[in-house]
Design a protein around this motif. Structure first.
Motif, short mmCIF file in Angstrom:
data_model
loop_
_atom_site.label_atom_id
_atom_site.label_comp_id
_atom_site.label_asym_id
_atom_site.label_seq_id
_atom_site.Cartn_x
_atom_site.Cartn_y
_atom_site.Cartn_z
N GLY A 231 0.82 -1.22 0.00
CA GLY A 231 0.00 0.00 0.00
C GLY A 231 0.84 1.26 0.00
O GLY A 231 0.30 2.36 0.04
N TYR A 232 2.17 1.11 -0.04
CA TYR A 232 3.10 2.26 -0.15
C TYR A 232 2.84 3.34 0.92
O TYR A 232 2.82 4.52 0.60
CB TYR A 232 2.99 2.93 -1.53
N GLN A 233 2.65 2.91 2.16
CA GLN A 233 2.33 3.93 3.16
C GLN A 233 3.50 4.81 3.53
O GLN A 233 3.33 5.93 3.99
CB GLN A 233 1.74 3.27 4.40
N ASN B 117 -1.28 8.90 -6.76
CA ASN B 117 -2.44 8.11 -6.34
C ASN B 117 -2.45 6.76 -7.09
O ASN B 117 -1.62 6.52 -7.96
CB ASN B 117 -3.72 8.90 -6.61
N ALA C 11 -12.84 2.59 -4.05
CA ALA C 11 -11.98 3.28 -3.08
C ALA C 11 -11.27 4.45 -3.73
O ALA C 11 -10.59 5.24 -3.07
CB ALA C 11 -10.95 2.31 -2.51
N HIS C 12 -11.39 4.58 -5.05
CA HIS C 12 -10.67 5.65 -5.77
C HIS C 12 -11.73 6.47 -6.51
O HIS C 12 -12.59 7.08 -5.90
CB HIS C 12 -9.65 4.97 -6.69
N HIS D 196 -9.21 9.79 3.62
CA HIS D 196 -8.26 9.83 2.51
C HIS D 196 -6.92 9.30 3.00
O HIS D 196 -6.55 9.55 4.15
CB HIS D 196 -8.10 11.26 2.00
N ARG D 197 -6.23 8.58 2.14
CA ARG D 197 -4.91 8.07 2.53
C ARG D 197 -3.95 9.21 2.88
O ARG D 197 -3.14 9.09 3.80
CB ARG D 197 -4.34 7.21 1.40
N VAL D 198 -4.03 10.31 2.18
CA VAL D 198 -3.05 11.38 2.40
C VAL D 198 -3.62 12.53 3.25
O VAL D 198 -2.96 13.01 4.16
CB VAL D 198 -2.55 11.94 1.04
N LYS E 27 -5.24 14.21 6.11
CA LYS E 27 -5.71 13.97 7.47
C LYS E 27 -6.28 15.28 7.99
O LYS E 27 -6.18 15.65 9.15
CB LYS E 27 -4.55 13.45 8.35
N ASN F 27 -13.87 14.17 1.64
CA ASN F 27 -12.98 14.32 0.49
C ASN F 27 -13.79 14.86 -0.68
O ASN F 27 -14.99 15.07 -0.58
CB ASN F 27 -12.26 13.00 0.18
#
Ligand code: CMC
Length: 434
Positions: free
Chosen positions: A51-53, A238, A269-270, A311-313, A315, A367
């Motif tokens: 997941g490239y966190q 993304n 999810a996208h 969102h993943r990025v 916060k 988002n």
């Protein structure tokens, strides 16, 4: 692309009793980055980051996001300024070339895009092959990939002129393909592009004009679509952009790469989240049903999510969502739908979620997809077209990122490694001995 990586320090990692010095780079802004390229060669270990966190997959000079502060910059320019003062074509130029165009550059670029909007006449036959009830995203994946079969003179990725022509072709033809995908599913004749119209107006016309009457573009809706496209134009690494880069890293032609990006974007999810968010608002139906819905979202045993949140990025509040919320109100007012019950549900849901400790503790904010679905619906688009509109807008970002990768001398084929936890070597057992 000339690298702008600056070595700031080094970090020492002890692995298998061996000390390895790893360079630490600093970018223009944002967190520093640890260069682990020699880790396997010197230390014999891989890193593990599904997941490239914590993994930067590329050096890029296009888009910057500060997820904690809720900042999004295209080539350094804040998204809210671009949404307010620029237009989509100018933003395309900016993303592709790195600088805002002067008047002459703008004119030349706009002309190039306007004059590439038509499709090869034979291309229309592709649409006929799909079932009428095909999802327009399925049609997009198939037809955009098929562009490579028509435009052979822009598939040589080592020729910078061909790369530029392919970029113009894709930005220009995407609304024409999307318009046809829509028309096909509703059984109406295709509408050809008109050169006197701007990009967004032309797109609206190709979606909504019918031969039986003249189509008059509503300038408020055209501007709203233009801003929607600015907001969706790029979003650094993304999932779909990374897919485009990965496909392109093998040397695949640009049309095939963009088709792979569209396929990835389709997921809920996208890019599919705006469709899912609208469906969720529809299912909730009434403000009185919100508490029960929130209870389900918070229940760890129930996999219901508040679509359009998190969102993943980011916060923090997604800066695009702020612009989208304003746009939503403007569009609903224009079409006389300010009292749309879905908008009421959305606003109440947002208010409750922003004050609920479940969402606050997890830093889950609205988002861009939270308000984009309602806006697009009010503009007359069915939900199945929402992700298609996202794909049309994101095409420029995919292309800018793909071109940057091709021009990056450190570019290599993308080849992640793995930690294998399957069966170790064993001998084959004959069927009668199993
Ligand atoms: N509703 C309820 N809980 C959520 C949500 C949500 N929308 N998003 C995350 N969480 C919870 C999740 O259950 C987890 O809780 P816990 O720690 O108790 O297990 C925690 O927050 C972290 O979630 P995660 O899934 O590990 O976070 P992620 O960074 O992998 O996921 C996301 C990011 C966007 C996939 C996720 O927030 C999500 O599914 N959101 C809804 C779909 C959506 O709106 N997507 C559009 C993204 S923006 C457009 C685009 O860029 O394409």
């Amino acid at each position: 692309m000339q690298t702008k990586l600056r070595t700031k320090a080094s970090a020492t990692l002890t692995v298998n009793n061996k000390q390895i010095e790893l360079p630490v780079y600093e970018g223009a802004v944002g967190p520093d980055v640890l260069d682990i390229r020699k880790l396997y060669g010197e230390g014999g270990v891989f890193t593990y980051d599904p997941g490239y966190q914590s993994t930067a997959s590329a050096e890029s000079q296009i888009t910057y996001i500060d997820g904690d502060e809720g900042v999004l910059l295209y080539r350094g320019y804040p998204i809210d300024q671009l949404a307010e003062q620029s237009n989509f074509i100018e933003v395309c130029y900016l993303l592709l070339h790195g600088e805002l165009p002067d008047a002459e550059q703008y004119k030349t670029f706009e002309k190039a895009i306007t004059h590439h909007t038509m499709l090869h006449a034979q291309f229309d036959r592709f649409f006929e092959g799909f079932r009428r009830d095909a999802h327009p995203m399925a049609v997009m994946v198939g037809t955009v990939g098929a562009l490579a079969a028509f435009y052979h003179d822009s598939t040589d990725i080592d020729d910078s002129y061909q790369r530029m022509v392919a970029s113009h072709r894709m930005i220009a033809k995407m609304p024409t393909i999307a318009g046809r995908a829509f028309k096909y599913t509703i059984g109406q004749p295709f509408v050809s592009p008109r050169n006197e119209l701007d990009y967004a107006s032309n797109f609206l016309r190709m979606c909504f004009a019918v031969p039986a009457e003249d189509y008059v573009v509503n300038p408020v809706l055209a501007r709203a679509l233009d801003v929607f496209m600015i907001l969706h134009a790029d979003h650094e690494q993304n999932a779909s952009t990374s897919t485009v880069r990965l496909a392109g890293s093998s040397g695949a032609n640009p049309f095939a790469c963009i088709a792979s990006g569209i396929a990835c974007l389709w997921g809920p999810a996208h890019g599919g989240a705006n469709e899912a968010a609208l469906k969720m608002l529809d299912d909730i139906g009434d403000v009185k049903n919100i508490p029960d819905f929130i209870k389900r979202v918070k229940d760890p045993g129930d996999d219901v999510r508040l679509m359009g949140f998190g969102h993943r990025v980011y916060k923090n509040y997604d800066p695009r969502a702020k612009v989208m919320q304003k746009l939503c109100h403007a569009v609903l007012k224009e079409v006389g739908a300010e009292n749309d019950p879905m908008l009421k549900v959305a606003m109440e849901l947002e208010k409750i979620a922003l004050n609920d400790e479940y969402f606050v503790n997890r830093k889950l904010y609205p988002n861009i997809d939270f308000y984009s679905g309602i806006t697009l619906k009010a503009m007359g688009f069915p939900t199945s077209m929402f992700t298609v509109l996202f794909a049309v807008a994101r095409t420029v970002g995919w292309i800018a990122q793909w071109a940057e990768m091709i021009e990056d001398p450190s570019q290599k084929i993308g080849r992640p490694r793995q930690i294998y936890t399957g069966a170790p070597r064993r001998d084959f057992v004959a069927m009668d001995k199993r």
